[in-house]
Design an enzyme around this catalytic site. Structure first.
Site, PDB file in Angstrom:
ATOM      1  CG  ASP A  82      -0.292  -0.111   2.553  1.00 43.72           C
ATOM      2  OD1 ASP A  82       0.750  -0.788   2.659  1.00 43.72           O
ATOM      3  OD2 ASP A  82      -0.796   0.482   3.523  1.00 43.72           O
ATOM      4  CD  GLU A 147       4.249   0.675   6.896  1.00 42.14           C
ATOM      5  OE1 GLU A 147       4.898   1.079   7.864  1.00 42.14           O
ATOM      6  OE2 GLU A 147       3.854   1.445   5.987  1.00 42.14           O
TER       7      GLU A 147
HETATM    8  C1  LIG Z   1       1.675   3.937  14.133  1.00 40.03           C
HETATM    9  S1  LIG Z   1       0.764   3.170  12.945  1.00 40.03           S
HETATM   10  C2  LIG Z   1       1.140   4.102  11.530  1.00 40.03           C
HETATM   11  C3  LIG Z   1       2.319   3.623  10.815  1.00 40.03           C
HETATM   12  C4  LIG Z   1       2.970   4.661   9.977  1.00 40.03           C
HETATM   13  N1  LIG Z   1       3.941   4.050   9.155  1.00 40.03           N
HETATM   14  C5  LIG Z   1       4.494   4.681   8.112  1.00 40.03           C
HETATM   15  O1  LIG Z   1       4.413   5.867   7.884  1.00 40.03           O
HETATM   16  C6  LIG Z   1       3.576   5.733  10.880  1.00 40.03           C
HETATM   17  O2  LIG Z   1       2.888   6.731  11.127  1.00 40.03           O
HETATM   18  O3  LIG Z   1       4.713   5.606  11.335  1.00 40.03           O
HETATM   19 ZN   LIG Z   2       6.739   2.374   3.957  1.00 40.29          ZN
HETATM   20 ZN   LIG Z   3       5.020   5.129   4.395  1.00 41.16          ZN
END
Ligand SMILES: CSCC[C@H](NC=O)C(=O)O
Ligand SMILES: [Zn+2]
Ligand SMILES: [Zn+2]
Length: 408
Positions: A82, A147
């Site tokens: 995604d 993700e």
């Molecule tokens: C904490 S769940 C969300 C996951 C997200 N990952 C990538 O950007 C992030 O905000 O780090």
């Molecule tokens: Zn990523």
């Molecule tokens: Zn990301």
């Protein structure tokens, strides 16, 4: 850097651009098209292909290149399928067209995060297979959904499944971040996301009066305490050149809610914060600190967690870790400078490490501005192709790490 004309585009770049055109964009990703794409890759490469539906509509696709010694643990190459949404009006080119400019920059959502890595894994495996190699350890490539919104319908569920345990992963690679310098960043740990909502309640009434004990004044106190903590961490980071962003705790105030009218003092108001807690923090003490800021603000101030990761893990980056030894040896042989860091954001690696699998976060992009989640996300084709070369060297080394005590 220059690029070749369209007629002589490298086939790995063409495949990368095909994948970038699949609209796996949150909040409604076309996962079906991505799964079909990887099934077709498995067929073309002669790899095993397994589909694991971890939640309705959420499929993890696993492509497998069996090793020669099935008693050994495997190498897991993970990538998410995604991508985050776009603000189309701020892009120079359609973010789902994978436009390549005359210099060789490929513009697309996911060009850095992390469709490049998925194709680099596949193309490295393809090259090694074509050259007739076999390695002792099995290599699994997992292509996972969800993700970008936390992995709760993706890797978080997958690591609990029997199909995951059957992979017998001994070591994993997942995403990292671009590095604008000549060096490559590699992540050995992550900060823990804590999403906290503070709700303040107080006396309602007519807004023309000097009301006492209001929700707003108490919320203001908590906001001040938390933003003062933010400033302290920011100063700590600024004043120590040895500290990188992931080594301190960050927080941002991301939502303010409450109120109905200008002249009505509301009985309740809330503030939401995105904390990223450094792995060396005493989590219990930190939570007590949050509680005490709420208590100090007055009666009726409470907090709740929307996200609270409690299992930070560190993958050792010294020669006590044979996986690190193999990884860093290859980089040294290729004259790549590594900058080991703690990932500031949260990736699926936190789930992988939490079930005991050592893992590194690595997206081989040097001399590249950090554009993940940004407008005009792009990657130069030469940097992309260099990444394929790097995995083509890394995989033989990792898949040939001799038997370890943990393998038996
Ligand atoms: C904490 S769940 C969300 C996951 C997200 N990952 C990538 O950007 C992030 O905000 O780090
Ligand atoms: Zn990523
Ligand atoms: Zn990301």
């Amino acid at each position: 850097m220059t690029s070749k004309g369209p007629e002589e585009e490298h086939p790995s770049v063409t495949l990368f651009r095909q994948y970038l055109r699949i609209r796996t964009v949150q909040p409604k990703p076309d996962y079906g098209a991505a799964v079909a794409f990887f099934e077709e890759r498995a067929r073309q490469l002669g790899l095993g292909c397994q589909k694991v539906e971890v939640a309705p509509g959420y499929v993890v696709t696993v492509l497998t290149w069996p090793g020669t010694n099935p008693t050994l643990s495997s190498i897991l190459l993970n990538s998410h399928t995604d991508v985050v949404p776009v603000f189309k009006e701020h892009w120079s080119h359609d973010p789902f067209e994978a436009f390549k400019d005359s210099e060789g920059y490929i513009y697309a959502r996911g060009a850095q995060d992390m469709k490049c890595v998925s194709i680099q894994y596949l193309e490295a495996v393809r090259r090694l297979k074509v050259e007739g190699h076999r390695f002792p350890r099995t290599i699994h490539m997992t292509f996972v959904p969800d993700e970008e919104v936390g992995g709760h319908q993706g890797m978080e569920l997958f690591v609990q499944r029997p199909e995951f345990h059957a992979l017998r992963a001994g070591f994993a690679l997942d995403e990292g971040i671009a590095n604008p310098t000549d060096a490559f960043t590699v992540f050995y740990s992550e900060r823990s996301p804590w999403w906290v909502r503070v709700t303040s309640t107080g006396r309602p009434g007519h807004a023309s009066r000097f009301m006492e004990d209001t929700a707003a004044e108490k919320l203001h106190k908590v906001v001040s305490s938390i933003l003062a903590f933010r400033e302290k961490e920011w100063q700590r980071l600024q004043s120590n050149p040895h500290l990188k962003e992931g080594a301190v705790t960050s927080v941002n105030l991301t939502k303010l809610e409450g109120g109905v009218a200008y002249n009505v003092v509301p009985a309740t108001m809330s503030a939401s914060f995105d904390f990223r807690v450094a792995p060396d923090v005493d989590f219990k003490a930190f939570e007590e600190q949050l509680q005490s800021w709420c208590q100090a603000a007055g009666e009726g101030v409470t907090l709740e967690f929307a996200q609270k990761w409690m299992h930070p893990r560190v993958t050792p980056t010294d020669d006590s870790n044979p996986w690190w030894a193999a990884f860093s040896r290859v980089c040294k042989d290729m004259n790549l400078t590594l900058e080991p860091e703690i990932m500031p954001a949260a990736t699926d690696n936190r789930y992988i490490r939490a079930v005991g699998v050592p893992a590194l976060g690595f997206s081989p992009m040097n001399r590249t501005p950090v554009l993940l989640h940004d407008h005009d996300e792009r990657l130069h084709e030469a940097v992309f192709l260099r990444g394929v070369d790097i995995y083509t060297r890394l995989l033989p080394a990792l898949a040939s790490v001799p038997a370890l005590p943990s393998d038996s």
